[in-house]
Design a protein around this motif. Structure first.
Motif, PDB file in Angstrom:
ATOM      1  N   ALA A 174     -37.699 -27.970 -31.115  1.00  0.00           N
ATOM      2  CA  ALA A 174     -39.059 -28.528 -31.062  1.00  0.00           C
ATOM      3  C   ALA A 174     -39.611 -28.735 -32.463  1.00  0.00           C
ATOM      4  O   ALA A 174     -40.288 -29.737 -32.739  1.00  0.00           O
ATOM      5  N   ASP A 175     -39.305 -27.819 -33.369  1.00  0.00           N
ATOM      6  CA  ASP A 175     -39.804 -27.923 -34.742  1.00  0.00           C
ATOM      7  C   ASP A 175     -39.172 -29.107 -35.454  1.00  0.00           C
ATOM      8  O   ASP A 175     -39.841 -29.816 -36.221  1.00  0.00           O
ATOM      9  N   ARG A 176     -37.897 -29.350 -35.194  1.00  0.00           N
ATOM     10  CA  ARG A 176     -37.223 -30.502 -35.796  1.00  0.00           C
ATOM     11  C   ARG A 176     -37.871 -31.803 -35.326  1.00  0.00           C
ATOM     12  O   ARG A 176     -38.089 -32.734 -36.116  1.00  0.00           O
ATOM     13  N   ILE A 177     -38.202 -31.877 -34.033  1.00  0.00           N
ATOM     14  CA  ILE A 177     -38.870 -33.065 -33.494  1.00  0.00           C
ATOM     15  C   ILE A 177     -40.249 -33.221 -34.140  1.00  0.00           C
ATOM     16  O   ILE A 177     -40.653 -34.321 -34.542  1.00  0.00           O
ATOM     17  N   ALA A 178     -40.962 -32.108 -34.249  1.00  0.00           N
ATOM     18  CA  ALA A 178     -42.315 -32.148 -34.827  1.00  0.00           C
ATOM     19  C   ALA A 178     -42.292 -32.643 -36.270  1.00  0.00           C
ATOM     20  O   ALA A 178     -43.138 -33.445 -36.683  1.00  0.00           O
ATOM     21  N   MET A 179     -41.336 -32.141 -37.048  1.00  0.00           N
ATOM     22  CA  MET A 179     -41.260 -32.563 -38.449  1.00  0.00           C
ATOM     23  C   MET A 179     -40.926 -34.058 -38.551  1.00  0.00           C
ATOM     24  O   MET A 179     -41.445 -34.762 -39.412  1.00  0.00           O
ATOM     25  N   LYS A 180     -40.070 -34.532 -37.647  1.00  0.00           N
ATOM     26  CA  LYS A 180     -39.718 -35.952 -37.654  1.00  0.00           C
ATOM     27  C   LYS A 180     -40.922 -36.814 -37.290  1.00  0.00           C
ATOM     28  O   LYS A 180     -41.078 -37.935 -37.786  1.00  0.00           O
ATOM     29  N   LEU A 181     -41.799 -36.283 -36.427  1.00  0.00           N
ATOM     30  CA  LEU A 181     -42.985 -37.030 -36.016  1.00  0.00           C
ATOM     31  C   LEU A 181     -44.136 -36.888 -37.008  1.00  0.00           C
ATOM     32  O   LEU A 181     -45.185 -37.510 -36.839  1.00  0.00           O
ATOM     33  N   GLY A 182     -43.945 -36.019 -38.015  1.00  0.00           N
ATOM     34  CA  GLY A 182     -44.983 -35.856 -39.026  1.00  0.00           C
ATOM     35  C   GLY A 182     -46.101 -34.911 -38.635  1.00  0.00           C
ATOM     36  O   GLY A 182     -47.219 -34.992 -39.175  1.00  0.00           O
TER      37      GLY A 182
END
Length: 729
Positions: A192-200
């Motif tokens: 989830a954190d990887r997705i969040a970082m990709k979404l800014g």
């Protein structure tokens, strides 16, 4: 390689995980393709990435590692796509009529100008609107799946996410991807954190800090802790999230207000996940209820013990007699002792007396193998605690209040019980039911969170009988004496070469080769048993002598070929020895002997053999050691590990004909005395330690026991009354 073609036929489709078998028309050539596909329909074009494989039964196939839908462009493809059943009320005839009018612009017309469909005979304005809505729903699904895949979410997980959130998927993910952690099985903080970082998403956002705090507590639970001190939790969260500890501290209070976390006063402020707090308090309250509301007995067991001794031709040691007396006359008691101290004899004597007193007694153990051992040693029915709790209450047994139909429960291998299991058990025991906990206090603690046996003993509220006199020892057996020597910090006799306990000196670079040779050739020949019946026990999972590497090597020698399927980095073959590694309350099973029985629930530590593999559907059939057969669908395969080699922790509650264990250097927090002691006590007939004598001595000298944060002792005394000890320990 890449393959582009039209879906001619869908032969199999599992909508739960997307696993599909389809015939793809590639420039006129029909090709069988298998893999995880997004929602698709016959007539659609697809782009696949993968490789050709040769299936032993079904021949040449294209095994897709990724698949994406492409809107059909040919008239025939468009007609077949529309008539595939995708749109309710549009069959092949109507689809052909529409494409005859609009040709290659058919899909564009349905999407952007649906009112024009009314020129087709039989299509009214309302029907045209319905066709548009159904088509747009399909487009929306594809858009969502594409969006999720762009965030590096695997297709199987993307399908789960869409089924859960539906049309709100993109909105939810873009605003707070950390919701996935709670809502979608298989999505943890890291993903989830990887997705969040990709979404800014802001790294200092409250969403992220709250998710990070819960993640740290979950990791602590995996290490056996039921809580973390507030200051330590803030420090660990700050390190993980690269944020100020004060921000983490603020969010703890917010999570408490939201009911996600609970606070308790245990040598300072303890922070719990809510479910863990409830489990520890429920377990403690339940034990106090059984202690304080027990039927007060002062039954004289001496005559019954004498009769038991006469019939069974045994003589009980005074400590064993004390254990029997205590069990019969107490609400809750603990009987603890190492290997060969006569715990089984005590259990048999207790059962004999409860039978005479018409006290209905159930025998339980935390794992299937431990229950099977209990059954074999006592001659009485024994079951896992999980299965006992599921009797007559269905899959919602975790919340059931139905009392078990018994007056006494004897639980063996109690050191394996985590706090959640204790809570579930005591919830189902009526007041007045005796609870007799049997185990070895010097074994490794439970894999799950909690410090149950240690906390119960330390509370002083329960009578404890410690068996110390060794019975299970003869001139021919060194296992029991070696275990006791190790437990006392003494070097066991490692000079013997022809008995049941010995040490093989070998250099580190030869260690893995020697372990494999011992497991598959030398020890089976020495004992006259199949290699499958022996067990390699490892201190760790990684490295050349960890379970991952040794399982691969042992599989290639013991079970080198046959029907197989690859899942990630693991190859499963028919005949493989496997272990279930999670509690799955919904997984169905069938048992055909001694009578037909069905049920649900396979639990951490259950072991068995793969009896069949359906390479088309990806399903594995596993025959468990207790006679149950389980079918594992592809999305449950990750709950199975090869079990030629298992960690010492995973071996708890099991007994093996022979044990082979590599002894090597490693972290002093892992290579400990009680790890070695636990490994030795798993063996019934034979133990071979392989490695460097220096590291063996270092393990025996290392009495490090990792501190576990648990509040059960505090809660027990709180529920009973502070400093109101009943029994000094």
């Amino acid at each position: 390689m890449k393959l582009v073609g039209n879906i001619d036929e869908i032969r199999f489709r599992n909508d739960e995980n997307g696993y599909t078998i389809a015939v793809i028309d590639v420039k006129g050539e029909p090709i069988i393709a298998v893999g995880t596909f997004p929602p698709i329909n016959e007539g659609e074009d697809v782009e696949l990435v993968g490789d050709y494989t040769n299936h032993p039964k079904f021949g040449r196939q294209f095994k897709a590692t990724s698949a994406r839908r492409i809107a059909p462009t040919s008239l025939d493809g468009i007609a077949r796509f529309l008539g595939s059943g995708l749109i309710k009320g549009v069959g092949p005839r109507t689809a052909a009529a529409i494409t005859n009018v609009f040709k290659e612009k058919t899909l564009e017309t349905i999407e952007f100008h649906p009112s024009r469909l009314t020129v087709v005979k039989g299509i009214s304005a309302s029907r045209a609107a319905l066709i548009h809505e159904a088509y747009m729903e399909n487009v929306k699904v594809q858009e969502v799946i594409m969006y999720l895949q762009e965030q590096d979410i695997a297709l199987g997980t993307a399908l789960k996410i869409y089924r859960f959130y539906g049309d709100e998927t993109i909105s939810v993910i873009s605003q707070n991807p950390y919701r996935l952690i709670e809502d979608i099985e298989g999505v943890g903080f890291v993903k989830a954190d990887r997705i969040a970082m990709k979404l800014g998403i802001d790294p200092q956002s409250a969403f992220r800090i709250r998710a990070g705090l819960i993640h740290v507590l979950n990791l602590a639970g995996e290490d056996g802790n039921t809580f973390l001190p507030r200051e330590e939790l803030c420090e660990k969260a700050s390190e993980l999230l690269k944020c100020d500890a004060a921000l983490a501290d603020e969010e703890i209070d917010s999570l408490v207000i939201d009911g996600k976390l609970k606070l308790a006063n245990i040598d300072g402020q303890a922070v719990y996940l809510r479910y863990m707090y409830n489990a520890e308090r429920e377990a403690s309250a339940g034990l106090i209820r059984l202690i304080t509301e027990a039927d007060r007995l002062s039954y004289d067991v001496e005559a019954d013990i004498a009769e038991f001794e006469r019939i069974n031709k045994v003589a009980l040691h005074e400590k064993q007699r004390e254990a029997v007396r205590t069990a019969i006359n107490s609400g809750v008691c603990v009987i603890t002792g190492g290997p060969g101290t006569g715990k089984t004899t005590v259990i048999k004597c207790i059962i004999d007396i409860t039978d005479k007193l018409n006290i209905s007694t159930m025998l339980m153990a935390p794992t299937g193998r431990a229950a099977k051992r209990m059954n074999e040693s006592t001659g009485r029915d024994a079951t896992t605690i999980h299965r006992a709790l599921m009797m007559n209450v269905g899959e919602n047994y975790k919340s059931s209040e139905t009392p078990l139909k018994c007056n006494a429960v004897i639980v063996d291998e109690v050191s394996m019980m985590d706090v959640q299991l204790v809570a579930m058990l005591v919830r189902r025991l009526s007041s007045g039911t005796r609870l007799i906990l049997v185990g070895d206090k010097d074994q490794l603690p439970s894999v799950g969170a909690g410090n149950v046996l240690s906390d119960v003993i330390a509370s002083g509220l329960v009578p404890i009988v410690m068996l110390t006199h060794i019975y299970r020892q003869s001139e021919q057996s060194l296992i029991a004496s070696a275990a006791h020597d190790v437990n006392e910090g003494l070097m066991p006799d490692i000079t013997s070469k022809d008995k049941d306990f010995f040490f093989v000196k070998v250099r580190s670079e030869q260690l893995a080769d020697t372990v494999v040779d011992m497991a598959v050739r030398r020890i089976p020949k020495f004992l006259g048993v199949e290699a499958q019946k022996l067990q390699v026990l490892c201190p760790i999972k990684n490295g050349s002598c960890g379970t991952i590497a040794l399982n691969r090597r042992l599989q290639e020698v013991i079970n080198p070929s046959g029907k197989e399927i690859k899942s990630g980095e693991i190859i499963y073959r028919v005949g493989d020895k496997v272990m279930h590694t999670a509690n799955n309350y919904q997984l169905a099973w069938v048992k055909r002997y001694p009578y037909y029985e069905t049920g649900e629930g396979v639990f951490n530590g259950d072991t068995g053999i793969i009896s069949d593999i359906n390479t088309q559907t990806g399903e594995l059939n596993v025959l468990l050691d207790d006679g149950r057969t389980v079918v594992y669908p592809p999305d449950c395969r990750n709950q199975l590990m090869l079990a030629y080699a298992v960690t010492v922790h995973k071996s708890q509650g099991s007994e093996y004909v022979g044990v082979i264990m590599p002894i090597m250097g490693g972290s002093p927090m892992i290579m400990t005395r009680n790890l070695l002691y636990t490994a030795i006590t798993r063996a019934k007939k034979f133990v071979a330690l392989v490695g460097d004598e220096y590291y063996l001595k270092r393990m025996i000298d290392n009495n490090y026991i990792a501190k576990r944060y648990s509040g059960m002792r505090t809660f027990l005394t709180e529920f009973y009354g502070d400093n109101n000890l009943l029994y000094g320990v």
